[in-house]
Design an enzyme around this catalytic site. Sequence first.
Site, PDB file in Angstrom:
ATOM      1  N   CYS A 201       0.853  -1.194   0.000  1.00 49.18           N
ATOM      2  CA  CYS A 201       0.000   0.000   0.000  1.00 49.18           C
ATOM      3  C   CYS A 201       0.890   1.246   0.000  1.00 49.18           C
ATOM      4  O   CYS A 201       1.885   1.298   0.741  1.00 49.18           O
ATOM      5  CB  CYS A 201      -0.898   0.015   1.232  1.00 49.18           C
TER       6      CYS A 201
ATOM      7  N   CYS B   8       0.237  -0.343  10.243  1.00 51.16           N
ATOM      8  CA  CYS B   8      -0.288  -1.293   9.265  1.00 51.16           C
ATOM      9  C   CYS B   8       0.742  -2.193   8.588  1.00 51.16           C
ATOM     10  O   CYS B   8       1.725  -1.741   8.005  1.00 51.16           O
ATOM     11  CB  CYS B   8      -1.066  -0.546   8.186  1.00 51.16           C
TER      12      CYS B   8
ATOM     13  N   CYS C 105     -16.755  -8.680   4.628  1.00 54.04           N
ATOM     14  CA  CYS C 105     -16.043  -7.406   4.468  1.00 54.04           C
ATOM     15  C   CYS C 105     -14.777  -7.653   3.653  1.00 54.04           C
ATOM     16  O   CYS C 105     -13.929  -8.435   4.075  1.00 54.04           O
ATOM     17  CB  CYS C 105     -15.670  -6.829   5.832  1.00 54.04           C
TER      18      CYS C 105
HETATM   19  N1  SAM Z   1      -6.970   0.240   3.677  1.00 48.45           N
HETATM   20  C1  SAM Z   1      -8.164   0.631   4.361  1.00 48.45           C
HETATM   21  C2  SAM Z   1      -8.058   2.052   4.832  1.00 48.45           C
HETATM   22  O1  SAM Z   1      -6.961   2.425   5.189  1.00 48.45           O
HETATM   23  O2  SAM Z   1      -9.116   2.657   4.965  1.00 48.45           O
HETATM   24  C3  SAM Z   1      -8.393  -0.156   5.646  1.00 48.45           C
HETATM   25  C4  SAM Z   1      -7.702  -1.432   5.754  1.00 48.45           C
HETATM   26  S1  SAM Z   1      -7.337  -1.778   7.406  1.00 48.45           S
HETATM   27  C5  SAM Z   1      -7.540  -3.426   7.686  1.00 48.45           C
HETATM   28  C6  SAM Z   1      -8.838  -1.396   8.212  1.00 48.45           C
HETATM   29  C7  SAM Z   1      -8.563  -0.886   9.580  1.00 48.45           C
HETATM   30  O3  SAM Z   1      -7.945  -1.896  10.370  1.00 48.45           O
HETATM   31  C8  SAM Z   1      -7.624   0.297   9.664  1.00 48.45           C
HETATM   32  O4  SAM Z   1      -8.300   1.506   9.335  1.00 48.45           O
HETATM   33  C9  SAM Z   1      -7.219   0.246  11.131  1.00 48.45           C
HETATM   34  O5  SAM Z   1      -8.156   0.961  11.917  1.00 48.45           O
HETATM   35  C10 SAM Z   1      -7.293  -1.254  11.468  1.00 48.45           C
HETATM   36  N2  SAM Z   1      -5.957  -1.830  11.588  1.00 48.45           N
HETATM   37  C11 SAM Z   1      -5.082  -2.058  10.595  1.00 48.45           C
HETATM   38  N3  SAM Z   1      -3.940  -2.561  11.106  1.00 48.45           N
HETATM   39  C12 SAM Z   1      -4.131  -2.650  12.466  1.00 48.45           C
HETATM   40  C13 SAM Z   1      -3.315  -3.079  13.560  1.00 48.45           C
HETATM   41  N4  SAM Z   1      -2.068  -3.515  13.372  1.00 48.45           N
HETATM   42  N5  SAM Z   1      -3.826  -3.011  14.809  1.00 48.45           N
HETATM   43  C14 SAM Z   1      -5.093  -2.571  15.015  1.00 48.45           C
HETATM   44  N6  SAM Z   1      -5.898  -2.128  14.023  1.00 48.45           N
HETATM   45  C15 SAM Z   1      -5.411  -2.176  12.766  1.00 48.45           C
HETATM   46 FE1  SF4 Z   2      -2.863   1.171   3.414  1.00 46.17          FE
HETATM   47 FE2  SF4 Z   2      -2.969  -0.121   5.745  1.00 46.17          FE
HETATM   48 FE3  SF4 Z   2      -3.186   2.509   5.706  1.00 46.17          FE
HETATM   49 FE4  SF4 Z   2      -5.183   1.038   4.723  1.00 46.17          FE
HETATM   50  S1  SF4 Z   2      -4.508   1.083   6.854  1.00 46.17           S
HETATM   51  S2  SF4 Z   2      -4.282   2.847   3.788  1.00 46.17           S
HETATM   52  S3  SF4 Z   2      -3.993  -0.718   3.872  1.00 46.17           S
HETATM   53  S4  SF4 Z   2      -1.381   1.326   5.076  1.00 46.17           S
END
Ligand code: SAM
Ligand code: SF4
Length: 318
Positions: free
Chosen positions: A51, A58, A95
């Site tokens: 990404c 993330c 989802c």
């Molecule tokens: N790419 C999409 C965006 O950024 O809108 C969302 C993908 S991500 C799986 C969806 C949500 O998961 C993120 O907005 C974040 O709130 C949560 N998330 C992602 N990585 C995480 C982590 N390591 N620990 C807790 N929550 C996490």
């Molecule tokens: Fe990209 Fe992860 Fe951020 Fe979503 S949460 S925009 S997948 S880096």
Amino acid sequence: MENLWNKENVEQRYDLPFMDLLFQAQGVHREHFDPNQMQLSSLFSIKTGACPEDCKYCAQSGHFKTKLKKEKLLPFDFVLAQAKAAKAAGATRFCMGAAWRSPPKKDLPKVCEMIGAVKDLGLETCVTLGMLDVEATQALKDAGLDYYNHNLDTSPEYYKKIISTRTYQDRIDTLNRVHQAGIKTCCGGIVGMGESKDDRINFLLELSKLDTPPASIPINKLAPIEGTPLGETPPIDDFEIVRIIAVTRIMFPKSHVRLTAGRDTLSEAVQTLCFFAGANSIFFGEEGKLFASSNPESDQDHILFDKLGMTVEAVDVA
Ligand code: SAM
Ligand code: SF4
């Protein structure tokens, strides 16, 4: 709709003695929901890693070296098979997440085709694809999308320390476009990233300022991912998770509050406290993967629900 919330009255709730806070939250919860029902969503990554955004939590960000295996957009049939398996395991919402800044024009029609097919299975549909313009939003609406996930994650002040490749306003703009298109919004955040109590309160206040309360509010406990800047962050106290769930429930009485990432690190007793505080939705997953952070296996969830006399909330595929 007038926003009754401000820093003082949210902080007043947040600082209540724990038993009083939970008593209040459970009362609000019972006014709008069956306290013995749980909405089950299944989260599946349809395009993984690489990404261009730099969200410090993330595993999917191309800015960090994590163990996550990158995958291009998966084939339609494979995704549909995952949706069928999720439904068979008891999920009512599927989802689909893609690690994009915004959905590429060449891929959006493929995602729209997936939405239609998942809906035909009798599942609610949700996607999280990054930021949307008006055209992409309308395409998702035309495909029959039920929910769009787009988290605000934390306070505007702390957001700048977590993400530099986009702004808080970018998120709010997408959320408002999604709402104006008539798609239900799923918008929440993460606790345990090193934010302050003020940041958690300001995050909830920002949610309350949106054009409409999100239909679903995921509350994630940071799952520290090796190789990301937050990979060494010490865990937040479990009682803080319960507190923020309870305050979220009181502020958003008609929204589904989802206990999301990090749930596998919570004991059954703490998860049950979160349910009592008003969390009535979880990610439920055979593959036990929540975007590179783990998730309890569905058998464990079924055992817990049996102990609690919890049943699955019926699907609402309008
Ligand atoms: N790419 C999409 C965006 O950024 O809108 C969302 C993908 S991500 C799986 C969806 C949500 O998961 C993120 O907005 C974040 O709130 C949560 N998330 C992602 N990585 C995480 C982590 N390591 N620990 C807790 N929550 C996490
Ligand atoms: Fe990209 Fe992860 Fe951020 Fe979503 S949460 S925009 S997948 S880096």
